[in-house]
Scaffold this motif. Structure first.
Motif, mmCIF file in Angstrom:
data_model
loop_
_atom_site.group_PDB
_atom_site.id
_atom_site.type_symbol
_atom_site.label_atom_id
_atom_site.label_comp_id
_atom_site.label_asym_id
_atom_site.label_seq_id
_atom_site.Cartn_x
_atom_site.Cartn_y
_atom_site.Cartn_z
ATOM 1 N N SER B 75 -1.497 2.999 2.051
ATOM 2 C CA SER B 75 -2.887 3.175 1.428
ATOM 3 C C SER B 75 -2.793 4.001 0.220
ATOM 4 O O SER B 75 -3.927 4.380 -0.165
ATOM 5 N N GLN B 114 -2.015 -9.163 -10.194
ATOM 6 C CA GLN B 114 -2.729 -7.875 -10.847
ATOM 7 C C GLN B 114 -1.975 -7.646 -12.227
ATOM 8 O O GLN B 114 -2.754 -7.254 -13.135
ATOM 9 N N PRO C 45 -2.912 -0.046 -10.318
ATOM 10 C CA PRO C 45 -2.735 -1.096 -9.486
ATOM 11 C C PRO C 45 -1.557 -1.575 -9.616
ATOM 12 O O PRO C 45 -0.874 -2.314 -8.862
ATOM 13 N N CYS C 152 -9.119 9.973 -0.724
ATOM 14 C CA CYS C 152 -7.877 10.955 -0.882
ATOM 15 C C CYS C 152 -7.459 11.480 -2.075
ATOM 16 O O CYS C 152 -6.766 12.370 -2.196
ATOM 17 N N CYS C 193 -8.875 8.356 5.281
ATOM 18 C CA CYS C 193 -8.759 7.473 4.253
ATOM 19 C C CYS C 193 -9.623 6.322 4.270
ATOM 20 O O CYS C 193 -9.914 5.812 5.400
ATOM 21 N N GLY C 197 -6.740 1.235 -0.449
ATOM 22 C CA GLY C 197 -5.273 0.995 -0.842
ATOM 23 C C GLY C 197 -4.673 -0.137 -0.428
ATOM 24 O O GLY C 197 -3.876 -1.020 -1.127
ATOM 25 N N VAL C 198 -5.228 -0.621 0.895
ATOM 26 C CA VAL C 198 -4.288 -1.845 1.518
ATOM 27 C C VAL C 198 -5.274 -2.994 1.480
ATOM 28 O O VAL C 198 -4.755 -3.955 2.257
ATOM 29 N N VAL C 201 -3.820 -6.153 0.619
ATOM 30 C CA VAL C 201 -2.603 -6.685 1.213
ATOM 31 C C VAL C 201 -2.838 -6.868 2.614
ATOM 32 O O VAL C 201 -2.447 -8.190 3.164
ATOM 33 N N SER C 202 -3.699 -6.203 3.331
ATOM 34 C CA SER C 202 -4.387 -6.571 4.489
ATOM 35 C C SER C 202 -5.599 -6.040 4.837
ATOM 36 O O SER C 202 -5.771 -4.958 4.949
ATOM 37 N N VAL C 205 -6.409 -4.355 8.163
ATOM 38 C CA VAL C 205 -5.860 -2.699 8.425
ATOM 39 C C VAL C 205 -6.987 -2.064 7.576
ATOM 40 O O VAL C 205 -7.230 -0.880 8.125
#
Lengths: 426, 154, 295, 537
Positions: B75, B114, C45, C152, C193, C197-198, C201-202, C205
């Motif tokens: 993340s 992106q 990104p 963060c 956090c 950021g994820v 992707v998921s 999560v």
């Protein structure tokens, strides 16, 4: 400035063959060994009482001695005290130093508040009347009193002579001015020991912020003060964690070295606590367990039965809901855990005392006290006539400091032989 | 689980990661576990573990690592980098590993999309007239796309 | 003071309340924001795909700011973090800068490493200062409890924040909140956090990360969660409904931006500050603002 | 006890007086450590004899072919029997230095490995590296080398230093992948951490096993290492091109005659007692020094420091600048009954026996164990009457006995409890009488009983912790005596226990407290505890 001091203290110039800076175990044992070789020395220390940091360490004996060596410091203090060859210059600050044709010259300043130990009967009236808590303290060797000048009101610019007036024995002298002193020596030995890592720098471990998070030196004080002995049976003290390598093996803070003594220290403390509180849960977070004794295997085996050894450094210590510290770590089965402990000890690494020395001995080139460099442990080749003993030369245990001091005594002896016989030592 | 034969792994992979931008710290790791304990992702997805990813890279488990789904789970919170005593900077290391995976066409499709957006619009979101009208109504200056610069740069 | 306002991709499209309120309070506190329509994506990104693309994108924006002779003030933590990081990298890596400038030449730009990048909060904290903010408060937000979320990239990597903020014991946002007269509420997952950021992707999560904080804030007694980053907003505001539904929770945590809060304290009305655009209405909070007509 | 040694007690008639120290030294151990010491001592003008440090006569490849057969005596007058092939000769020495080199034993067996051409010990491999051709049989593109260092966890930083040096030399070789299998990396040597970090950067992989150490399987002549990576928790195998195995460093078993001289614990092969009071090269026997491996130190720099240590200690003895030992017991020969108790129990080997016991002034540390144990009361500190008790009686007993009345008598060891007492002397109430003794080992039952007889309310004996006594077991002897006085011993005739209670004194009134110089709190607590107890009695 030098002239001014000269004129003030013409009669007070002290000639010694060696000036030892620092009255810790290395300085004391060095002075003792030198004396045995017939070499006179002066031990200079800012503190009013000799013994240095090791004197503040606690005995780690369980039902038997654990060979920590802390008790030996007392022996050396008494050996040095009765030795005419050794001049202790305590409560003295070094103002300046220079190299002369004959060797070295140190200008000192003796603080203006002193208790004459020969006259003091130890009645303690001075401590009772002193308006500044902590200024009058008890000498751990003799039980008598001394003035810690940095806490004295005089040091803060006030005028005060309450203790002097109160003393029945006429043992206290408070003068308005400090006493300058000058020492001439053929060689200088730096025995300034180490500086413990300032644990507040590692903020994530919460030292100074979270109650129950202490450093190894705090733990020494707790042992010494009888904190654990006086806890009684109704105590709620049931778990303690040791976090190793705080301020060592850490490139981020520029300490790319192992502090060497912490594994042994923590293991001994753990065993002592286990001895005092048989049901206590002791957890030790470490990276690599370092050999700390000649019977390492047996001791570690014994300890590992008593101590939960967890290979891994915690990421954080948090303040738990119950007001106790919580350690966040990854356990041996790879589970992240947040575990509450009654107490967490950070095993702070030893660091060089360079900042002090650089100030007044910078000219000698003796400022390479950086433990992190590769020359660690080797004598400093650029500084003729300047020697380092004990932990000023790299992290050492008490016994190792004594052994190293013996070695340095021999080196100084050889050096003095050379300069006395006119050999060019440069 | 089958045994992995070290002889069949690629010892040069670690040097490849270490020579990539951001990957320099890979070999400094001495597996102290502080990063793992600090990582918020590891707490939800066990297979994402900074220390283990470093280990796989060091051992040369190139294929498994680059084709894995978990390397994309970072993340980017920098928690690992903060606690690391050896200054590994794992957040940058994992970027380097992801870059290597991308260059081997292992990146999730969303990410490649992106890049397309940036090339087409110079930003992550296409700016429609509707958006700019809304902005003008609120007294905000309009947004202008500069895709040509990004097209040229990327 | 003068600064080039860097909006990034998300704020000007999705978070107009943040932009509106920021511009409002900047004006009120004497920060003169300049706009430059040439600014584009910071490059964050693309970092996973190709760090070099990020460096070039960021360098392009830095070069524009350098041309304008202005320091960059970014509203988004990720933009501020990326631009700041790349500006640091280019300061210390001459080879890389040469390489970057070769590329920038193709779009008629050059970067010589003189641009400072700060996020808006840092600007408020360092340039305006708590004392001045406090003295400008016309309507102290007494009785309002707010939970700060730093994000963060606000805190880390710490070497980019030396002298400003300490990621272990963050305090600037709390003190900024307290400068408005409101109370800053501490809670267990303060430093966690958001998971943004994820998200790409998921989602699972990402949501599980955000959920913890939303729950903590819900029980902390805070009237709202205060953000300073549109990225975090995506998680805490945008995903909140979904998170609540998946986890079977009754979550209604109002999420506000700090400039909106400060704006209220400075006496501005909620409409000017874009409160209409907040998805979970901070009704309780607004009720407590003295002399305010609740909409 | 070895019969020959027992005999030698009788045969060794002292030939030297204490003022005449023989300027000669026997060095046991003839490799580099022994030679360093030999050179140093020769420069000091000492006559030096080097003998092999090995006990096994058959397979030693030592420089000298002299072997130590027996040794006895004390500083200035050690007598050794040295064997050279079939000849045996007696020789006297002023000093003895035990400088046996460490035994290096490759741990092939410990790991289940067999020595084959591709398997080396670290020392063997070090030699190959020095020759410049360390990697035989390069077949594959990548050459895998496995280094097994300290899987048992008890190795020393010195072994790790050896591995580091070898690995550093290998870095120039291309396409070589070294793996190190270990338990704990012993970086606690000066400079090691930095070098370890550098090796990681060069691509060396370190596996650290807590448990579940790797297994070695021989498959058609090649060794395969199978292990679970402790980090990934996944199973791996590696068939390395070479395997380099660490060596366990351990001290050589000292010749039995040496061991007997220093009361070394049976469990350890070291010549230095457990007590931290034997710092540097000192042993419990004056004039006998332990260097390097003989005392558990393997670090080369620290061994070199020991060489200085030996020089220093010998110079101290020769110059008689040792701090005044004082309180040396003297034997009243008319009372000596020839029983050898003192000879047997002197922890410093200071007592010789020809026709009667004789105490060597330069060997005696004045602990007084002999005084306490002599059944004939033939030994006392007569030459320094003030000082059987440092503060106290013996020769002016009446004076101190009168002081006991109604008070708690504290018998305190000068090295520990008495020092601890100093720092609390102003806190403790005045109802204690302090009697300081040189060593707790000199306190006899009758001192305690007399104290009670003279009206002491309680007796508290403070000695060193177990393993801390400067006279090895003075504290233990004392503790046993206190136990005996307290709980009593069984009278073989009446089969009744006779102790304090048989005298009508509650045994709770006596206690032995292990204390150190820096544990005043323990002493303070013990004093208040016993006060509380006697109040309740």
């Amino acid at each position: 400035m030098a002239e001014a001091v000269d004129s003030m203290c013409e009669e007070k110039i002290m000639h010694k063959e060696v000036a030892i800076i620092g009255s810790g175990i290395a300085g004391l044992s060095l002075a003792h060994e030198l004396s045995c070789l017939g070499i006179g020395s002066a031990i200079i220390d800012r503190q009013a009482v000799a013994g240095g940091q090791a004197a503040g360490f606690a005995c780690k004996a369980t039902d038997s001695c654990q060979r920590c060596g802390a008790c030996i410091v007392h022996d050396y203090v008494s050996k040095v005290t009765i030795d005419d060859m050794i001049e202790p210059l305590l409560s003295c600050h070094i103002l300046d130093s220079s190299r002369t044709s004959a060797g070295f010259e140190l200008l000192l300043n003796e603080v203006p508040a002193r208790i004459d130990q020969a006259k003091c009967s130890g009645c303690g009236i001075c401590k009772k009347v002193c308006p500044s808590p902590g200024a009058i303290r008890i000498n751990p060797y003799t039980g008598s009193f001394f003035i810690e000048y940095s806490e004295c009101l005089l040091a803060r610019g006030f005028s005060c002579s309450v203790c002097e007036q109160a003393c029945f024995d006429d043992a206290i002298s408070i003068s308005s001015e400090s006493v300058p002193k000058k020492v001439e020596a053929l060689a200088i030995a730096i025995a300034t020991g180490f500086e413990p890592f300032d644990a507040t720098i590692k903020k994530r471990f919460g030292y100074g912020r979270i109650p129950g998070v202490i450093t190894s030196l705090d733990l020494e004080n707790l042992f010494r003060s009888g904190y654990f002995q006086n806890m009684g049976s109704e105590n709620s003290f049931s778990s303690i964690a040791f976090v190793q390598c705080v301020g060592s093996r850490d490139i981020k803070i520029g300490r790319n070295y192992c502090s060497r003594v912490c594994c042994g220290y923590a293991m001994r403390s753990a065993r002592l606590l286990k001895f005092m509180f048989p049901s206590i849960k002791v957890t030790m977070f470490f990276m690599d367990l370092q050999t700390f004794d000649r019977d390492f295997e047996d001791r570690v085996m014994a300890a590992s039965r008593e101590v939960d050894l967890i290979r891994g450094i915690p990421s954080e210590i948090k303040l738990g809901a119950s007001g106790k510290p919580e350690v966040v770590y990854n356990d041996n089965d790879d589970e992240v855990r947040v575990e509450e402990f009654d107490m967490v000890t950070l095993s702070v690494g030893m660091g060089p005392t360079t900042p002090h020395i650089g100030g007044y001995l910078g000219f000698i080139g003796a400022n390479s006290g950086n433990y992190g460099d590769g020359s660690f442990g080797n004598p400093d080749p650029t500084t003729t006539g300047v020697f380092r003993a004990g932990s000023a030369n790299g992290p050492r245990t008490i016994q190792e400091s004594i052994e190293h001091a013996a070695h340095v005594a021999c080196e100084i002896d050889r050096y003095l032989c050379k300069i006395k016989s006119g050999v060019d030592v440069e | 689980m089958t045994r992995i034969n070290l002889n069949e792994l690629d010892p040069s992979f670690k040097f490849k990661v270490a020579s990539s931008r951001g990957g320099e710290g890979l070999q400094s790791c001495y597996a102290c576990k502080a990063c793992t304990a600090a990582c918020p992702i590891e707490k939800t997805v066990k297979r994402y573990d900074p220390r283990k990813i470093i280990r796989m890279a060091l051992l040369g488990m190139k294929k498994e690592l680059l084709e894995s789904d978990f390397i994309w789970l970072c993340s980017s919170c920098y928690s690992c980098s903060e606690v690391c005593p050896q200054d590994v900077r794992f957040t940058d290391v994992i970027y380097a590993i992801k870059n290597l995976a991308s260059s081997e066409a292992c990146a999730p499709s969303g990410l490649s999309a992106q890049k397309g957006l940036l090339k087409d619009h110079g930003r992550l979101y296409e700016v429609s007239d509707f958006e700019n009208e809304k902005r003008t109504k609120l007294g905000l200056p309009p947004i202008v796309e500069h895709p040509e610069d990004y097209e040229r740069l990327l | 003071m003068e600064a080039l306002l860097y909006l990034g991709c998300t704020v000007p499209i999705r978070n107009l309340n943040y932009e509106l309120s920021s511009r409002m309070i900047a004006r009120a506190l004497g920060i003169n924001f300049h706009d430059n329509e040439a600014l584009g994506c910071c490059g964050f990104p693309l970092k996973s795909m190709d760090v070099m693309s990020t460096i070039l994108s960021a360098a392009r924006n830095l070069a524009i700011a350098e041309r304008d002779n202005l320091e960059i003030c970014a509203l988004c933590n990720a933009c501020a973090g990326t631009l700041n990081e790349i500006s640091h990298t280019l300061d210390h890596d001459q080879d890389l800068r040469r390489q970057v400038n070769d590329k920038l030449k193709t779009v008629g730009l050059e970067y010589n490493g003189t641009v400072r990048v700060r996020n808006f909060m840092r600007l408020l904290y360092e340039e305006v200062g708590l004392d001045r903010i406090q003295s400008c408060v016309k309507r102290p937000l007494n009785g309002i409890k707010l939970a700060p979320h730093y994000g963060c990239h606000y805190l880390k990597p710490s070497e980019l924040n030396i002298g400003f903020e300490d990621p272990e014991v963050p305090r600037t946002l709390s003190s900024l909140i307290e400068a408005t007269g409101a109370q800053s509420v501490d809670y267990a997952s303060l430093k966690d956090c958001c998971g943004g950021g994820v998200l790409g992707v998921s989602e699972e999560v990402a949501n599980s990360l955000a959920q913890k904080k939303l729950q903590d804030v819900a029980v902390s007694g805070a009237h709202a969660l205060v953000l300073v980053c549109p990225f975090c907003n995506v998680m805490y505001e945008g995903q909140q409904k979904k998170i609540a539904k998946t986890a079977g929770l009754d979550l209604k945590v109002p999420v506000v931006y700090y400039p909106q809060v400060l704006g209220l304290a400075l006496g501005m009305n909620p409409d000017e500050l874009g409160f209409k655009l907040n998805r979970v209405k901070p009704a309780e909070m607004l009720k407590l603002v003295e002399g305010l007509e609740v909409f | 006890m070895n019969s020959r040694n027992t005999k030698s007690i009788f045969l060794n008639k002292p030939e030297f007086s204490d003022d005449r120290l023989d300027r000669s030294a026997l060095i046991i151990g003839d490799d580099w450590v022994g030679e360093e010491i030999a050179i140093r001592l020769s420069l000091m003008g000492l006559e030096v004899t080097l003998v092999s440090g090995l006990t096994d006569y058959e397979n030693h490849g030592s420089e000298t072919d002299l072997l130590l057969d027996s040794l006895d005596g004390r500083v200035g007058q050690f007598r050794a029997t040295i064997v050279k092939q079939d000849q045996s000769l007696n020789k006297d020495f002023g000093f003895v230095v035990a400088a046996q080199s460490a035994i290096k034993e490759a741990r092939f067996n410990a790991y289940g490995l067999k020595k084959v051409p591709r398997v080396f010990s670290i020392s063997e491999f070090e030699q190959l590296v020095e020759k410049g051709d360390p990697l035989p049989e390069r077949k594959n593109e990548w050459y895998h080398a496995a280094f097994i260092d300290d899987l048992t966890g008890d190795s020393s930083p010195e072994t790790f230093r050896q591995f580091l040096a070898v690995l550093e030399r290998l870095k120039a070789i291309e396409k070589l992948q070294p793996y190190v299998f270990t338990r704990y990396l012993k970086v606690a040597g000066f400079g090691l951490e930095k070098r370890y970090r550098e090796l990681r950067r060069q691509g060396v992989i370190f596996f650290k096993f807590d448990d579940g150490a790797p297994t070695f399987k021989n498959e058609s002549g090649l060794w395969k290492i199978c292990f679970t990576d402790p980090l990934l928790k996944r199973d791996f195998e590696l068939t390395p091109d070479i395997i380099v195995v660490d060596e366990k460093l351990s001290p050589q078993t000292p010749p039995g005659c040496l061991n007997r001289l220093v009361w070394s614990e049976i469990s350890t092969p070291y010549l230095q007692s457990e007590s931290p009071r034997f710092t540097g090269v000192l042993t419990s026997r004056v004039g006998l020094f332990a260097v390097g491996p003989s005392r558990g130190v393997f670090d080369r720099n620290m061994i070199l420091q020991d060489v200085d240590g030996v020089e220093l200690e010998i110079r101290k003895i020769l110059a008689k600048t040792m701090p005044a030992l004082g309180r040396i017991p003297v034997v009243d020969k008319s009372k000596c009954a020839f029983c050898l108790t003192c000879v047997r129990l002197c922890p410093h080997g200071a007592i010789t026996f020809f026709d009667r016991a004789e105490i060597s002034k330069s060997s005696c540390l004045g602990c007084g164990i002999c005084i306490a144990e002599c059944p004939m009361k033939a030994i006392s500190y007569v030459n320094n009457p003030e000082n059987h008790f440092i503060v106290g009686l013996h020769h002016d007993e009446s004076k101190i006995l009168s002081e006991y009345t109604g008070k708690i008598a504290l018998f305190l060891c000068s090295r520990s409890a008495a020092q601890a007492f100093k720092s609390i002397q102003f806190i403790v109430d005045e109802d204690v009488v302090v009697v300081e003794v040189n060593c707790a080992g000199s306190i006899e039952s009758h001192h305690i009983l007399k104290a009670f007889k003279s009206g002491a309310k309680a007796v508290l004996v403070g000695g060193c912790f177990r393993g801390n006594c400067a006279s090895v077991y003075g504290n233990i002897l004392c503790e046993n005596r206190v136990d005996l006085v307290g709980s009593g011993f069984e009278n073989p005739v009446s089969e009744k226990k006779q102790g304090l209670s048989s005298l009508g004194i509650n045994p709770e009134r006596i206690r032995f407290v292990p204390t150190a110089s820096n544990t005043p709190n323990i002493l303070l607590k013990a004093i208040s505890d016993i006060k509380r107890k006697i109040k309740g009695l």
